[in-house]
Design a protein around this motif. Structure first.
Motif, PDB file in Angstrom:
ATOM      1  N   ILE A   1      10.581  -4.202  -4.666  1.00  0.00           N
ATOM      2  CA  ILE A   1       9.156  -3.337  -5.577  1.00  0.00           C
ATOM      3  C   ILE A   1       9.332  -2.512  -6.645  1.00  0.00           C
ATOM      4  O   ILE A   1       8.205  -1.895  -7.266  1.00  0.00           O
ATOM      5  N   THR A   2       9.035  -0.988  -5.797  1.00  0.00           N
ATOM      6  CA  THR A   2       9.886   0.077  -6.813  1.00  0.00           C
ATOM      7  C   THR A   2      10.128   1.081  -7.990  1.00  0.00           C
ATOM      8  O   THR A   2       9.077   1.100  -8.636  1.00  0.00           O
TER       9      THR A   2
ATOM     10  N   ARG B   1       0.634  -1.460  -0.080  1.00  0.00           N
ATOM     11  CA  ARG B   1      -0.243  -0.149  -0.174  1.00  0.00           C
ATOM     12  C   ARG B   1       0.625   1.146   0.455  1.00  0.00           C
ATOM     13  O   ARG B   1       0.254   2.272  -0.832  1.00  0.00           O
ATOM     14  N   ARG B   2       2.015   1.582   0.792  1.00  0.00           N
ATOM     15  CA  ARG B   2       2.970   2.258   0.862  1.00  0.00           C
ATOM     16  C   ARG B   2       3.256   2.882   0.023  1.00  0.00           C
ATOM     17  O   ARG B   2       3.764   3.703  -1.040  1.00  0.00           O
ATOM     18  N   VAL B   3       3.770   1.757  -1.131  1.00  0.00           N
ATOM     19  CA  VAL B   3       5.109   2.009  -2.482  1.00  0.00           C
ATOM     20  C   VAL B   3       3.977   2.002  -3.781  1.00  0.00           C
ATOM     21  O   VAL B   3       4.045   2.993  -3.673  1.00  0.00           O
ATOM     22  N   VAL B   4       2.841   1.214  -3.438  1.00  0.00           N
ATOM     23  CA  VAL B   4       1.521   2.198  -4.455  1.00  0.00           C
ATOM     24  C   VAL B   4       1.291   3.501  -4.148  1.00  0.00           C
ATOM     25  O   VAL B   4       0.709   4.266  -5.212  1.00  0.00           O
TER      26      VAL B   4
ATOM     27  N   VAL C   1       4.004 -10.778  -4.989  1.00  0.00           N
ATOM     28  CA  VAL C   1       3.684  -9.711  -5.793  1.00  0.00           C
ATOM     29  C   VAL C   1       4.218  -9.708  -6.751  1.00  0.00           C
ATOM     30  O   VAL C   1       5.147  -9.639  -7.788  1.00  0.00           O
ATOM     31  N   SER C   2       2.818  -9.273  -7.693  1.00  0.00           N
ATOM     32  CA  SER C   2       2.908  -9.258  -9.402  1.00  0.00           C
ATOM     33  C   SER C   2       2.453  -7.906  -9.338  1.00  0.00           C
ATOM     34  O   SER C   2       1.908  -6.625  -8.551  1.00  0.00           O
ATOM     35  N   VAL C   3       3.520  -7.514 -10.670  1.00  0.00           N
ATOM     36  CA  VAL C   3       3.170  -6.098 -10.769  1.00  0.00           C
ATOM     37  C   VAL C   3       2.929  -6.216 -12.228  1.00  0.00           C
ATOM     38  O   VAL C   3       3.491  -5.875 -13.210  1.00  0.00           O
TER      39      VAL C   3
ATOM     40  N   ALA D   1      17.367  -6.234  -8.180  1.00  0.00           N
ATOM     41  CA  ALA D   1      16.306  -6.695  -7.432  1.00  0.00           C
ATOM     42  C   ALA D   1      16.196  -8.000  -7.599  1.00  0.00           C
ATOM     43  O   ALA D   1      15.975  -8.621  -6.500  1.00  0.00           O
ATOM     44  N   ARG D   2      17.680  -8.471  -8.423  1.00  0.00           N
ATOM     45  CA  ARG D   2      16.805 -10.218  -8.472  1.00  0.00           C
ATOM     46  C   ARG D   2      17.929 -10.723  -7.492  1.00  0.00           C
ATOM     47  O   ARG D   2      17.417 -11.527  -6.730  1.00  0.00           O
ATOM     48  N   GLN D   3      19.265  -9.854  -7.468  1.00  0.00           N
ATOM     49  CA  GLN D   3      20.271 -10.436  -6.064  1.00  0.00           C
ATOM     50  C   GLN D   3      19.349  -9.520  -4.554  1.00  0.00           C
ATOM     51  O   GLN D   3      19.956 -11.031  -3.898  1.00  0.00           O
ATOM     52  N   ILE D   4      18.307  -9.140  -4.602  1.00  0.00           N
ATOM     53  CA  ILE D   4      18.079  -9.028  -3.157  1.00  0.00           C
ATOM     54  C   ILE D   4      16.716 -10.266  -2.877  1.00  0.00           C
ATOM     55  O   ILE D   4      17.128 -10.471  -2.475  1.00  0.00           O
TER      56      ILE D   4
END
Ligand SMILES: Nc1ncnc2c1ncn2[C@@H]1O[C@H](COP(=O)(O)OP(=O)(O)O)[C@@H](O)[C@H]1O
Ligand SMILES: [Mg+2]
Length: 378
Positions: free
Chosen positions: A274-275, A236-239, A303-305, A343-346
């Motif tokens: 996600i960002t 919610r926060r990121v969106v 989480v799907s974007v 992102a993938r490494q994280i």
């Protein structure tokens, strides 16, 4: 002579007498070596044009073309010039032959009757030298690639930083002029200008942060700090934050999420992932709506974007997760190609997975999977 893998080292034996060739081969044959035999200088030359050799052992006394003549021909051809040569001659004879013009390649002698130990140790020395030279060549090629990559990278970064910096600089000059003019700008105008500066500066900070993260990843210093957190709340926060950028551009970002989804992980790093996916969806999403879904099932959170933009061809779908890799279709949008790599490494550091489902021109869906607390590793 048996077929062998390409990592084998080739040795050439040249002698007009078959029995000499057989005896010599028996002396020096061993795993990792491929022995070629030639009965004449001509045959030897055509083999040398076809294969790389660590060493050629030439009989000095041969009818049509003797060993020294063959060596002079080798010296005259680029491809054979640097092949080290060991001459085999009867002791006491032919030594007064003035052999010239072979200063670059190594030259050595063996005398008949052949001493097996001497033969083997000479061949070993040349084969080792050859292997070392190959290793050096590989290292040199790697270094050259690294230097090219660094140069490309510097020019990309300079480019990426120059535009926003230039724009902030121009804005500052403009403001100075306005302030010293007859009618200084009102508060609302000033506020708009400052907000624009902030956006530009934020994008520069993001870029530098990405570069720092990549260098931390390389040195293993990108540490994760896992704690319990609520993925639904984070969604919610990121969106909400991204909507501030999306709304002025007329892009709708929707969110579907449960009331609460408790996970264990580095919330700040997951937020970064996600960002990143959302920023990509806005940048490569063709201005169309973007849908974010947070859910849980089968022992994992997801989480799907999903966007409806340019999409990604199958051939690019793995590549884009590597450093500096971008698709042709996205060339118009500036970027360094680091976001998905980081992102993938994280995600992998969280024992999760980051995947893409897409078709060219049909939009893209990036899906982030994270293990639920207490679940076995994915
Ligand atoms: N949602 C998306 N739709 C289409 N292409 C994408 C999307 N997200 C990423 N890509 C492709 O993957 C590349 C790498 O993305 P990323 O690592 O975030 O770097 P950057 O955005 O700086 O180029 C992008 O340049 C783009 O070609
Ligand atoms: Mg990106």
């Amino acid at each position: 002579m048996s077929p062998a893998p390409s990592s084998d080292v080739n040795v050439l034996l040249v002698d007009d007498l078959q029995e000499n060739l057989v005896a010599l081969e028996a002396l020096i044959r061993q795993p990792g070596r491929r022995i070629f035999q030639a009965r004449s200088g001509d045959e030897a030359l055509s083999l040398m044009l076809e294969h790389p050799f660590a060493l050629a052992i030439l009989d000095v006394q041969m009818p049509a073309m003797n060993g020294f003549e063959l060596a002079e021909l080798m010296r005259g051809t680029e491809r054979t010039r640097n092949i080290p040569i060991v001459f085999v001659s009867a002791a006491g004879r032919e030594l007064n032959y003035a052999f010239r013009g072979y200063e670059t390649g190594a030259v050595d002698f063996l005398y008949k009757p052949l001493d097996p130990m001497a033969v083997r140790s000479k061949v070993n020395v040349f084969v080792d030298l050859f292997r070392q030279r190959l290793e050096l060549q590989t290292i040199q090629a790697q270094l050259e690639r690294a230097v090219t990559m660094r140069d490309d990278f510097m020019s990309m970064v300079s480019h990426e930083l120059r535009n926003p910096l230039n724009s902030v600089y121009l804005q500052a000059q403009l403001r100075r002029k306005m302030m010293s003019g007859p009618t200084p700008p009102d508060r609302a105008t000033m506020l708009r200008m400052v907000e624009r500066d902030e956006r530009q500066i934020r994008s520069m900070i993001r870029l530098l942060d990405d570069m720092l993260d990549v260098s931390r990843l390389r040195t293993g210093r990108l540490a994760m700090d896992p704690k319990p957190f609520d993925l639904a709340e984070l969604g919610r926060r990121v969106v909400e934050a991204i909507s501030e950028q999306a709304a002025p551009a007329g892009i709708a970002v929707t969110l579907e999420a449960p009331a609460e989804l408790l996970l264990e992980g580095d919330e700040f790093r997951i937020e970064q992932v996600i960002t990143n996916l959302l920023t990509n969806a806005l940048r490569y999403g063709d201005g169309k709506p973007v849908a974010v879904t947070v859910s849980a099932g089968e022992g994992r959170a997801l989480v799907s974007v999903k966007d409806q933009g340019m999409g990604i061809a199958p051939a690019d779908q793995e590549r884009i997760f590597r450093q500096f890799e971008r698709t042709e279709g996205s060339a118009a949008v500036p970027g360094l190609g680091l976001g998905l790599y980081i992102a993938r490494q994280i995600v992998e550091a969280h024992r999760g997975r980051l995947e893409v489902v897409s078709e060219l021109g049909q939009g893209s869906e990036f899906i982030l999977y994270l293990p639920l607390p207490g679940a076995a590793a994915a």
